[in-house]
Design a protein around this motif. Structure first.
Motif, PDB file in Angstrom:
ATOM      1  N   ARG A   1       1.730  14.143 -32.009  1.00  0.00           N
ATOM      2  CA  ARG A   1       1.037  12.858 -31.966  1.00  0.00           C
ATOM      3  C   ARG A   1       1.262  12.135 -30.632  1.00  0.00           C
ATOM      4  O   ARG A   1       0.340  11.476 -30.102  1.00  0.00           O
ATOM      5  CB  ARG A   1       1.503  11.979 -33.126  1.00  0.00           C
ATOM      6  CG  ARG A   1       1.027  12.449 -34.485  1.00  0.00           C
ATOM      7  CD  ARG A   1      -0.484  12.530 -34.549  1.00  0.00           C
ATOM      8  NE  ARG A   1      -0.973  12.729 -35.922  1.00  0.00           N
ATOM      9  CZ  ARG A   1      -2.016  13.473 -36.232  1.00  0.00           C
ATOM     10  NH1 ARG A   1      -2.688  14.097 -35.280  1.00  0.00           N
ATOM     11  NH2 ARG A   1      -2.413  13.590 -37.484  1.00  0.00           N
ATOM     12  N   ALA A   2       2.459  12.261 -30.064  1.00  0.00           N
ATOM     13  CA  ALA A   2       2.709  11.634 -28.767  1.00  0.00           C
ATOM     14  C   ALA A   2       1.866  12.281 -27.679  1.00  0.00           C
ATOM     15  O   ALA A   2       1.297  11.586 -26.820  1.00  0.00           O
ATOM     16  CB  ALA A   2       4.198  11.732 -28.419  1.00  0.00           C
TER      17      ALA A   2
ATOM     18  N   VAL B   1       5.878  14.428 -34.568  1.00  0.00           N
ATOM     19  CA  VAL B   1       6.002  13.313 -33.631  1.00  0.00           C
ATOM     20  C   VAL B   1       5.598  13.761 -32.230  1.00  0.00           C
ATOM     21  O   VAL B   1       4.876  13.043 -31.509  1.00  0.00           O
ATOM     22  CB  VAL B   1       7.435  12.757 -33.632  1.00  0.00           C
ATOM     23  CG1 VAL B   1       7.625  11.742 -32.493  1.00  0.00           C
ATOM     24  CG2 VAL B   1       7.747  12.091 -34.973  1.00  0.00           C
TER      25      VAL B   1
ATOM     26  N   GLN C   1       8.366   3.666 -31.038  1.00  0.00           N
ATOM     27  CA  GLN C   1       6.914   3.750 -30.877  1.00  0.00           C
ATOM     28  C   GLN C   1       6.416   5.176 -31.142  1.00  0.00           C
ATOM     29  O   GLN C   1       5.366   5.368 -31.767  1.00  0.00           O
ATOM     30  CB  GLN C   1       6.519   3.323 -29.464  1.00  0.00           C
ATOM     31  CG  GLN C   1       5.038   3.483 -29.156  1.00  0.00           C
ATOM     32  CD  GLN C   1       4.710   3.144 -27.716  1.00  0.00           C
ATOM     33  OE1 GLN C   1       5.576   2.713 -26.955  1.00  0.00           O
ATOM     34  NE2 GLN C   1       3.468   3.344 -27.323  1.00  0.00           N
ATOM     35  N   ASP C   2       7.155   6.162 -30.663  1.00  0.00           N
ATOM     36  CA  ASP C   2       6.754   7.549 -30.892  1.00  0.00           C
ATOM     37  C   ASP C   2       6.981   7.951 -32.349  1.00  0.00           C
ATOM     38  O   ASP C   2       6.120   8.596 -32.962  1.00  0.00           O
ATOM     39  CB  ASP C   2       7.528   8.481 -29.965  1.00  0.00           C
ATOM     40  CG  ASP C   2       7.078   8.368 -28.513  1.00  0.00           C
ATOM     41  OD1 ASP C   2       5.900   8.036 -28.278  1.00  0.00           O
ATOM     42  OD2 ASP C   2       7.907   8.604 -27.621  1.00  0.00           O
TER      43      ASP C   2
ATOM     44  N   CYS D   1      14.709   9.061 -29.425  1.00  0.00           N
ATOM     45  CA  CYS D   1      13.268   8.871 -29.288  1.00  0.00           C
ATOM     46  C   CYS D   1      12.906   7.403 -29.534  1.00  0.00           C
ATOM     47  O   CYS D   1      13.418   6.782 -30.479  1.00  0.00           O
ATOM     48  CB  CYS D   1      12.571   9.757 -30.315  1.00  0.00           C
ATOM     49  SG  CYS D   1      10.785   9.857 -30.149  1.00  0.00           S
TER      50      CYS D   1
ATOM     51  N   LEU E   1       9.830  16.770 -27.934  1.00  0.00           N
ATOM     52  CA  LEU E   1       8.781  16.204 -27.089  1.00  0.00           C
ATOM     53  C   LEU E   1       9.016  16.566 -25.624  1.00  0.00           C
ATOM     54  O   LEU E   1       8.075  16.937 -24.910  1.00  0.00           O
ATOM     55  CB  LEU E   1       8.723  14.681 -27.270  1.00  0.00           C
ATOM     56  CG  LEU E   1       7.689  13.926 -26.436  1.00  0.00           C
ATOM     57  CD1 LEU E   1       6.293  14.507 -26.599  1.00  0.00           C
ATOM     58  CD2 LEU E   1       7.703  12.440 -26.802  1.00  0.00           C
TER      59      LEU E   1
ATOM     60  N   SER F   1      -1.162  10.450 -25.456  1.00  0.00           N
ATOM     61  CA  SER F   1      -1.197  10.402 -23.980  1.00  0.00           C
ATOM     62  C   SER F   1      -2.304  11.270 -23.396  1.00  0.00           C
ATOM     63  O   SER F   1      -2.439  11.366 -22.179  1.00  0.00           O
ATOM     64  CB  SER F   1       0.152  10.853 -23.418  1.00  0.00           C
ATOM     65  OG  SER F   1       0.436  12.202 -23.796  1.00  0.00           O
TER      66      SER F   1
ATOM     67  N   ARG G   1       4.280   6.875 -34.932  1.00  0.00           N
ATOM     68  CA  ARG G   1       2.979   7.548 -35.018  1.00  0.00           C
ATOM     69  C   ARG G   1       2.913   8.487 -36.210  1.00  0.00           C
ATOM     70  O   ARG G   1       1.830   8.897 -36.621  1.00  0.00           O
ATOM     71  CB  ARG G   1       2.688   8.316 -33.725  1.00  0.00           C
ATOM     72  CG  ARG G   1       2.467   7.429 -32.510  1.00  0.00           C
ATOM     73  CD  ARG G   1       1.913   8.236 -31.335  1.00  0.00           C
ATOM     74  NE  ARG G   1       1.672   7.359 -30.206  1.00  0.00           N
ATOM     75  CZ  ARG G   1       2.522   7.159 -29.210  1.00  0.00           C
ATOM     76  NH1 ARG G   1       3.685   7.812 -29.212  1.00  0.00           N
ATOM     77  NH2 ARG G   1       2.239   6.341 -28.222  1.00  0.00           N
TER      78      ARG G   1
END
Length: 299
Positions: free
Chosen positions: A139-140, A136, A51-52, A48, A98, A144, A55
């Motif tokens: 939040r991703a 995670v 950046q992800d 991953c 994700l 988006s 969060r």
């Protein structure tokens, strides 16, 4: 059903370590051998992006993981010795959740043959959980704008303390944990709804409690997606469980959750969570059962 896996990332563990890392590979092989999944439905996940992860997890913690500077105390709390392979493997598991969530938004269901690492806090890991993959992923997807609201149905035998801590005070994510009251973690973090069960709880009492609370949870959450932490450690054979569910009881549990999601049109994401039965084959059979239930409901 699209399903993601990360068992090719091998992690060096000391001889006799009690975490059954091999269960992920054994589960994937069993699902294929028994015809529950096809090779075409499986995709290997990759680590991953930071950046992800950022969060949810703090820069200090991410730096310590990437640079190998976790203290001895932090490694003991985590339950694993640090290694770059450990970080890559658990990072790939986060990506698998994700990816499974994105698949679920398209197909109605998606799965990760790992994940459910619900003891991951923003600033530390514990209980064999390096990152919190469900947090995670949520939040991703919120970043988006693929979702606004989510619900976490955590039925691992251990309370989802890290997930509860991440989403404390956040009304966009409803966290529900039904777990062994007297089991780890011994200091619980308040979820939006916690149901603690006494040692030895069997199928009937467990399923009655779930049937009582699940409709309220889903109706209150108003969620765009459901993350199911489908730990199989409530199984009576589990070495760390202290509850007394049978394989039939676990299948009934999974059916209750997934039928409720399907009837309400809520996409469902499967994550594994815990399973420490002796012999390990009982854990593999229980995880296979979850996927058999899912395939029967989402054809």
């Amino acid at each position: 059903m699209r399903v993601f896996h990360s068992d090719s990332y091998e992690v060096p563990l000391p001889p006799g370590h009690r975490f059954p890392m091999e269960k992920y590979r054994l589960l994937r092989e069993a699902l294929l051998e028994r015809g529950v999944l096809s090779p075409e439905s499986l995709t290997e996940s990759t680590p991953c992006p930071r950046q992800d992860l950022a969060r949810v997890h703090t820069p200090r913690y991410l730096d310590a993981l990437s640079q190998g500077t976790l203290t001895d105390a932090e490694q003991r709390r985590l339950g694993f010795p640090w290694s770059p392979e450990l970080v890559r493997r658990f990072s790939a598991a986060v990506a698998g959740t994700l990816d499974a969530a994105r698949a679920a938004l398209q197909d109605g269901i998606g799965g990760n043959l790992s994940g459910g690492t619900h003891h991951g806090f923003p600033d530390h890991g514990e209980g064999f959980c390096v990152f919190n993959d469900i947090a995670v992923a949520i939040r991703a997807l919120q970043a988006s704008r693929d979702i606004r609201r989510a619900v976490v149905v955590d039925l691992d035998v251990h309370q989802g303390n890290g997930t509860a801590a991440v989403f404390t005070g956040d009304d966009s994510v409803f966290t529900f944990s039904m777990h062994g009251e007297n089991n780890f973690p011994f200091r619980k973090q308040p979820s939006h709804l916690d149901v603690g069960l006494p040692d030895g709880t069997g199928d009937a009492a467990y399923l009655d409690a779930l049937a009582l609370h699940l409709p309220e949870v889903l109706d209150s959450a108003g969620a765009c997606i459901l993350f199911f932490q489908a730990g199989v450690d409530p199984l009576t054979e589990d070495a760390l469980g202290r509850l007394s569910l049978t394989h039939a009881g676990l299948r009934a549990r999974d059916r209750l959750v997934l039928e409720a999601a399907r009837q309400r049109g809520i996409p469902a994401v499967l994550t594994l969570g815990g399973g420490y039965a002796k012999p390990l084959s009982a854990t593999i059979d229980a995880h296979v059962g979850t996927y058999e239930v899912a395939r029967a409901l989402f054809r």
